[in-house]
Design an enzyme around this catalytic site. Structure first.
Site, short mmCIF file in Angstrom:
data_model
loop_
_atom_site.label_atom_id
_atom_site.label_comp_id
_atom_site.label_asym_id
_atom_site.label_seq_id
_atom_site.Cartn_x
_atom_site.Cartn_y
_atom_site.Cartn_z
N ASP A 125 9.16 60.86 -44.92
CA ASP A 125 9.25 59.93 -43.78
C ASP A 125 7.98 60.13 -42.95
O ASP A 125 7.23 61.10 -43.17
CB ASP A 125 10.53 60.24 -42.97
CG ASP A 125 10.75 59.26 -41.81
OD1 ASP A 125 10.13 58.18 -41.80
OD2 ASP A 125 11.54 59.60 -40.91
N GLN A 156 20.93 54.78 -42.70
CA GLN A 156 19.84 55.02 -43.65
C GLN A 156 20.30 55.99 -44.74
O GLN A 156 20.09 55.78 -45.93
CB GLN A 156 18.62 55.58 -42.90
CG GLN A 156 17.44 55.88 -43.79
CD GLN A 156 16.81 54.61 -44.34
OE1 GLN A 156 16.44 53.73 -43.59
NE2 GLN A 156 16.66 54.51 -45.65
N ARG A 214 20.28 51.27 -31.32
CA ARG A 214 19.15 52.14 -31.67
C ARG A 214 18.59 52.66 -30.35
O ARG A 214 18.16 51.88 -29.51
CB ARG A 214 18.08 51.35 -32.43
CG ARG A 214 16.77 52.09 -32.58
CD ARG A 214 15.83 51.45 -33.55
NE ARG A 214 16.30 51.65 -34.91
CZ ARG A 214 15.55 51.50 -36.00
NH1 ARG A 214 14.28 51.16 -35.88
NH2 ARG A 214 16.05 51.69 -37.20
N HIS A 226 20.09 59.14 -38.35
CA HIS A 226 20.00 57.75 -38.82
C HIS A 226 21.02 57.60 -39.96
O HIS A 226 20.66 57.51 -41.14
CB HIS A 226 18.57 57.49 -39.31
CG HIS A 226 18.22 56.05 -39.46
ND1 HIS A 226 19.10 55.02 -39.19
CD2 HIS A 226 17.06 55.44 -39.85
CE1 HIS A 226 18.49 53.86 -39.41
NE2 HIS A 226 17.26 54.08 -39.80
N ARG A 265 20.24 48.97 -47.75
CA ARG A 265 20.69 48.98 -46.35
C ARG A 265 21.68 47.83 -46.12
O ARG A 265 22.70 47.98 -45.46
CB ARG A 265 19.49 48.82 -45.40
CG ARG A 265 18.47 49.96 -45.44
CD ARG A 265 19.00 51.23 -44.84
NE ARG A 265 19.50 51.03 -43.50
CZ ARG A 265 18.74 51.05 -42.39
NH1 ARG A 265 17.45 51.29 -42.48
NH2 ARG A 265 19.28 50.86 -41.20
N CYS A 302 12.15 55.91 -46.21
CA CYS A 302 13.01 54.98 -45.44
C CYS A 302 12.24 53.76 -44.96
O CYS A 302 12.84 52.74 -44.66
CB CYS A 302 13.63 55.71 -44.27
SG CYS A 302 12.40 56.42 -43.17
#
Ligand code: CP
Ligand code: NVA
Length: 313
Positions: free
Chosen positions: A231, A139, A109, A136, A299, A271
């Site tokens: 988001d 996700q 990340r 991402h 996930r 998310c």
């Protein structure tokens, strides 16, 4: 049969063909079914080690990746940037070559997507994006899996509201394009998706039959929507732009009034982490349409599928 993903990097949703996305989701669904049948331990990656590097905080990604690895009998090794010499200036390219001598995959990340590209260029083991400023992808795979649990993804109207230029929006856009769905992104013009991502999504859509629409009007996006997604307004690393972005996005909050315009059986997705009172109200997040916990759970199943397909031959 060898997995078509074996040994490959996963930096972008675009690294996967529509068929490969389907494969990841099929395996994820199978893992989920087995998980609920009590079969949590599947020792497919016995003896493998996976390095997880975090330049930014994480709850879902870090824990679900570690658990995914452990349930497949692999060993995850998690590091914050400052645990490594990377934090003291050791170059990314050196870190990539050294870690490649020890581990079977590197997942990271990062702030800058280029860091992942450099890691992948110098690593001899697969590199997986755990979120960058651009995308991402893990996700988005879990998002598509979740949508499919409630809707026909090729028929549903998916409305994304808010910052359509961030990592989550970009990967969702690319993933919906790959699956031939219908996405409407509502944002101020300055926060519309990046041009290169939009062009890539449109190129894919011309093959898959996906429909991509952009609007500045959150109500137009919400009208009749089957899925409403939002988001945070301020992503990690953008703290200095916080006030400006909150001002720009004020009109894009997902609240009950907006949800009233959507389909009767619409679902709400995020998310997470969520900022209640900003991009979404407490009422909607905790309301009956919200599937955010299921989305977060997926996930785990998706990442088990990704790890198994990339790491077991
Ligand atoms: N959605 C997501 O990636 O959450 P974390 O930042 O907690 O990993
Ligand atoms: N867009 C958000 C996603 C967090 C999972 C961020 O980058 O902070």
């Amino acid at each position: 049969m060898t997995s078509p993903l074996y040994g490959r990097d996963l930096l972008s949703v675009n690294d996967l063909s529509p068929h490969e996305i389907q494969l990841v989701l099929d395996v994820a669904r199978d893992f989920k079914r087995r998980y609920y049948a009590g079969e949590r331990q599947l020792p497919l990656l016995q003896g493998k080690t996976i390095a997880l590097i975090f330049e930014k905080p994480s709850t879902r990604t870090r824990v679900s990746m570690e658990v995914a690895a452990l349930q497949l009998a692999a060993t995850p090794l998690s590091f914050n940037r400052n645990d490594l010499q990377l934090g003291r200036g050791e170059p990314v390219k050196d870190t990539a070559r050294v870690l490649s001598r020890y581990v079977d995959a590197i997942a990271a990340r990062v702030y800058r997507h280029d860091t992942l590209v450099e890691l992948a260029a110098y690593s001899t083991v697969p590199v997986i994006n755990l979120l960058s400023d651009l995308e991402h992808p893990l996700q988005a795979l879990a998002d598509i899996m979740t949508i499919m649990e409630f809707k026909d993804v090729r028929r549903a109207k998916i409305a994304y509201l808010g910052d359509a230029r961030n990592n989550v929006a970009h990967s969702l856009l690319l993933a919906v394009a790959k699956t031939g769905g219908h996405i409407v992104l509502a944002s101020p013009p300055q926060l519309a998706p990046r041009q290169d991502i939009l062009e890539a999504a449109r190129t894919t859509a011309s093959v898959t039959g996906a429909t991509i629409e952009l609007t500045e009007d959150p109500y137009e996006a919400a009208r009749g929507a089957d899925v409403v997604y939002t988001d945070v307004w301020v992503s990690m690393g953008e703290e200095e732009k916080a006030e400006e972005k909150k001002r720009m996005l004020k009109g894009y909050q997902v609240n009950e009034k907006l949800m009233e315009l959507t389909a009767n059986d619409s679902i709400f997705m995020h998310c997470l982490p969520a900022h209640r009172g900003e991009e979404v109200t407490e009422e909607v997040l905790e309301g009956s349409r919200s599937v955010v916990w299921q989305q977060a759970e997926n996930r785990l199943h998706v990442q088990k599928a990704v790890l198994a397909l990339i790491l077991s031959g």
